[in-house]
Design a protein around this motif. Sequence first.
Motif, PDB file in Angstrom:
ATOM      1  N   GLY A  22       1.037  -1.132  -0.180  1.00 29.84           N
ATOM      2  CA  GLY A  22      -0.165  -0.108  -0.056  1.00 29.84           C
ATOM      3  C   GLY A  22       1.350   0.915   0.091  1.00 29.84           C
ATOM      4  N   LEU A  23       1.832   1.044   0.985  1.00 28.97           N
ATOM      5  CA  LEU A  23       2.582   2.259   0.428  1.00 28.97           C
ATOM      6  C   LEU A  23       3.407   2.418  -0.247  1.00 28.97           C
ATOM      7  CD1 LEU A  23       4.753   2.056   4.156  1.00 28.97           C
ATOM      8  CD2 LEU A  23       3.193   3.627   3.629  1.00 28.97           C
ATOM      9  N   TYR A  24       3.717   1.470  -1.562  1.00 26.96           N
ATOM     10  CA  TYR A  24       4.658   1.079  -2.693  1.00 26.96           C
ATOM     11  C   TYR A  24       3.342   2.109  -3.621  1.00 26.96           C
ATOM     12  CZ  TYR A  24       8.516  -0.419  -1.487  1.00 26.96           C
ATOM     13  OH  TYR A  24      10.058  -0.306  -0.849  1.00 26.96           O
ATOM     14  N   LEU A  25       2.197   1.645  -3.987  1.00 19.36           N
ATOM     15  CA  LEU A  25       0.839   2.372  -4.804  1.00 19.36           C
ATOM     16  C   LEU A  25       0.856   3.477  -3.862  1.00 19.36           C
ATOM     17  CD1 LEU A  25      -1.358  -0.486  -4.621  1.00 19.36           C
ATOM     18  CD2 LEU A  25      -0.106  -0.421  -6.084  1.00 19.36           C
ATOM     19  N   ASP A  26       0.705   4.344  -3.185  1.00 20.11           N
ATOM     20  CA  ASP A  26      -0.158   4.883  -2.581  1.00 20.11           C
ATOM     21  C   ASP A  26       1.355   6.295  -2.403  1.00 20.11           C
ATOM     22  OD1 ASP A  26      -2.003   4.299  -1.967  1.00 20.11           O
ATOM     23  OD2 ASP A  26      -1.369   3.998   0.869  1.00 20.11           O
ATOM     24  N   LEU A  27       2.734   6.090  -2.955  1.00 17.72           N
ATOM     25  CA  LEU A  27       3.435   6.794  -2.656  1.00 17.72           C
ATOM     26  C   LEU A  27       4.640   6.722  -3.638  1.00 17.72           C
ATOM     27  CD1 LEU A  27       4.641   6.677   0.955  1.00 17.72           C
ATOM     28  CD2 LEU A  27       3.340   7.902  -0.350  1.00 17.72           C
ATOM     29  N   GLY A  28       4.785   5.701  -4.779  1.00 18.93           N
ATOM     30  CA  GLY A  28       6.086   4.955  -5.566  1.00 18.93           C
ATOM     31  C   GLY A  28       6.692   4.526  -4.518  1.00 18.93           C
ATOM     32  N   ARG A  29       7.763   4.204  -5.990  1.00 21.35           N
ATOM     33  CA  ARG A  29       8.768   3.351  -4.995  1.00 21.35           C
ATOM     34  C   ARG A  29       9.761   4.207  -4.536  1.00 21.35           C
ATOM     35  NH1 ARG A  29      11.439  -1.240  -6.040  1.00 21.35           N
ATOM     36  NH2 ARG A  29      13.640  -1.247  -5.763  1.00 21.35           N
ATOM     37  N   THR A  30      10.327   5.308  -4.726  1.00 24.43           N
ATOM     38  CA  THR A  30      11.249   5.648  -4.120  1.00 24.43           C
ATOM     39  C   THR A  30      10.629   7.026  -3.437  1.00 24.43           C
ATOM     40  OG1 THR A  30      12.548   6.588  -6.446  1.00 24.43           O
ATOM     41  CG2 THR A  30      12.979   8.236  -4.274  1.00 24.43           C
ATOM     42  N   ALA A  31       8.960   6.904  -2.942  1.00 27.00           N
ATOM     43  CA  ALA A  31       9.440   7.764  -1.526  1.00 27.00           C
ATOM     44  C   ALA A  31       8.387   7.204  -0.686  1.00 27.00           C
ATOM     45  CB  ALA A  31       7.755   8.949  -2.391  1.00 27.00           C
ATOM     46  N   ALA A  32       8.080   5.286  -1.113  1.00 27.05           N
ATOM     47  CA  ALA A  32       7.870   4.650   0.444  1.00 27.05           C
ATOM     48  C   ALA A  32       9.829   4.452   0.466  1.00 27.05           C
ATOM     49  CB  ALA A  32       7.359   3.840  -0.566  1.00 27.05           C
ATOM     50  N   GLU A  33      10.609   4.029  -0.443  1.00 27.07           N
ATOM     51  CA  GLU A  33      11.619   3.401   0.138  1.00 27.07           C
ATOM     52  C   GLU A  33      11.760   4.512   1.478  1.00 27.07           C
ATOM     53  OE1 GLU A  33      13.933   2.265  -3.543  1.00 27.07           O
ATOM     54  OE2 GLU A  33      13.166   0.599  -3.397  1.00 27.07           O
ATOM     55  N   ASP A  34      11.813   5.722   1.153  1.00 27.17           N
ATOM     56  CA  ASP A  34      12.554   6.806   1.851  1.00 27.17           C
ATOM     57  C   ASP A  34      11.467   6.764   3.569  1.00 27.17           C
ATOM     58  OD1 ASP A  34      13.834   9.047   1.710  1.00 27.17           O
ATOM     59  OD2 ASP A  34      12.080  10.417   1.853  1.00 27.17           O
ATOM     60  N   VAL A  35      10.343   7.103   3.303  1.00 23.88           N
ATOM     61  CA  VAL A  35       9.414   6.672   4.307  1.00 23.88           C
ATOM     62  C   VAL A  35       9.776   5.401   5.190  1.00 23.88           C
ATOM     63  CG1 VAL A  35       7.182   5.961   5.412  1.00 23.88           C
ATOM     64  CG2 VAL A  35       7.852   8.024   3.219  1.00 23.88           C
ATOM     65  N   ILE A  36      10.118   4.315   4.246  1.00 23.46           N
ATOM     66  CA  ILE A  36      10.407   3.062   4.670  1.00 23.46           C
ATOM     67  C   ILE A  36      11.393   3.048   6.038  1.00 23.46           C
ATOM     68  CG2 ILE A  36      10.743   0.624   4.658  1.00 23.46           C
ATOM     69  CD1 ILE A  36       8.757   0.400   2.975  1.00 23.46           C
ATOM     70  N   CYS A  37      12.616   3.959   5.221  1.00 26.07           N
ATOM     71  CA  CYS A  37      14.004   4.035   5.598  1.00 26.07           C
ATOM     72  C   CYS A  37      13.967   4.740   6.789  1.00 26.07           C
ATOM     73  CB  CYS A  37      15.103   4.633   4.742  1.00 26.07           C
ATOM     74  SG  CYS A  37      15.433   3.486   3.737  1.00 26.07           S
ATOM     75  N   ARG A  38      12.773   6.148   6.969  1.00 24.40           N
ATOM     76  CA  ARG A  38      13.005   6.990   8.275  1.00 24.40           C
ATOM     77  C   ARG A  38      11.897   5.987   9.016  1.00 24.40           C
ATOM     78  NH1 ARG A  38       9.570  11.534   6.656  1.00 24.40           N
ATOM     79  NH2 ARG A  38       9.935  10.778   4.281  1.00 24.40           N
ATOM     80  N   ALA A  39      11.212   5.674   8.933  1.00 25.17           N
ATOM     81  CA  ALA A  39      10.364   5.024  10.032  1.00 25.17           C
ATOM     82  C   ALA A  39      11.269   4.194  11.031  1.00 25.17           C
ATOM     83  CB  ALA A  39       9.399   4.334   9.257  1.00 25.17           C
ATOM     84  N   VAL A  40      12.093   3.058   9.863  1.00 28.79           N
ATOM     85  CA  VAL A  40      13.348   2.302  10.268  1.00 28.79           C
ATOM     86  C   VAL A  40      14.411   2.399  11.854  1.00 28.79           C
ATOM     87  CG1 VAL A  40      14.825   0.501  10.124  1.00 28.79           C
ATOM     88  CG2 VAL A  40      12.593   0.676   9.130  1.00 28.79           C
ATOM     89  N   GLU A  41      14.432   4.390  10.866  1.00 33.67           N
ATOM     90  CA  GLU A  41      15.539   5.019  11.851  1.00 33.67           C
ATOM     91  C   GLU A  41      14.955   4.920  12.804  1.00 33.67           C
ATOM     92  OE1 GLU A  41      16.723   7.601   9.125  1.00 33.67           O
ATOM     93  OE2 GLU A  41      18.852   6.305   7.789  1.00 33.67           O
ATOM     94  N   GLU A  42      13.255   5.533  12.723  1.00 38.55           N
ATOM     95  CA  GLU A  42      13.353   6.187  14.196  1.00 38.55           C
ATOM     96  C   GLU A  42      12.271   5.157  14.941  1.00 38.55           C
ATOM     97  OE1 GLU A  42      11.768   9.576  16.155  1.00 38.55           O
ATOM     98  OE2 GLU A  42      12.369   9.333  14.361  1.00 38.55           O
ATOM     99  N   LEU A  43      12.500   4.139  14.393  1.00 37.44           N
ATOM    100  CA  LEU A  43      12.005   2.820  15.356  1.00 37.44           C
ATOM    101  C   LEU A  43      13.585   2.237  15.902  1.00 37.44           C
ATOM    102  CD1 LEU A  43       9.614   0.456  13.506  1.00 37.44           C
ATOM    103  CD2 LEU A  43       9.224   1.270  15.234  1.00 37.44           C
ATOM    104  N   ALA A  44      14.538   2.237  15.541  1.00 35.39           N
ATOM    105  CA  ALA A  44      15.848   2.480  16.494  1.00 35.39           C
ATOM    106  C   ALA A  44      16.148   3.106  17.412  1.00 35.39           C
ATOM    107  CB  ALA A  44      17.126   2.058  15.051  1.00 35.39           C
TER     108      ALA A  44
END
Length: 126
Positions: A22-44
């Motif tokens: 859903g993230l990829y469909l809503d945001l596109g590949r580049t934006a979704a990967e950016d969101v995921i990377c930032r979220a993973v960093e924030e989780l850590a």
Amino acid sequence: MADILTLAPDEPVRLDRDRLSGLYLDLGRTAAEDVICRAVEELAARLGQCESHWRGADWPALGKCARSLVAISDQLGMALLARVAGDLATAATAEDGPAADAVLFRLVRVGDRSLTAVWDLRDLSV
């Protein structure tokens, strides 16, 4: 003398591929990967903050930090991590030290495995 049994907690974690898709469909590949990377960093970072608040017995800060973990992990489809973080928030709100102790250590285990699962998922275009 009885044998001593050593427990080795092992909980498999699974990512909700539909949530990631859903993230990829809503945001596109580049934006979704950016969101995921930032979220993973924030989780850590938040996992570390929860440990710090726990060490200082700062119950309000621990509860707030755990609730933020619920929101972030839910966004990434990490249902188990969200549930355990919610349990920690409940224990912190009740200022239940023994429960918070146990749940925090479970949270760290599940959090580490969840973060690893995201990084291991090389084909993020699920």
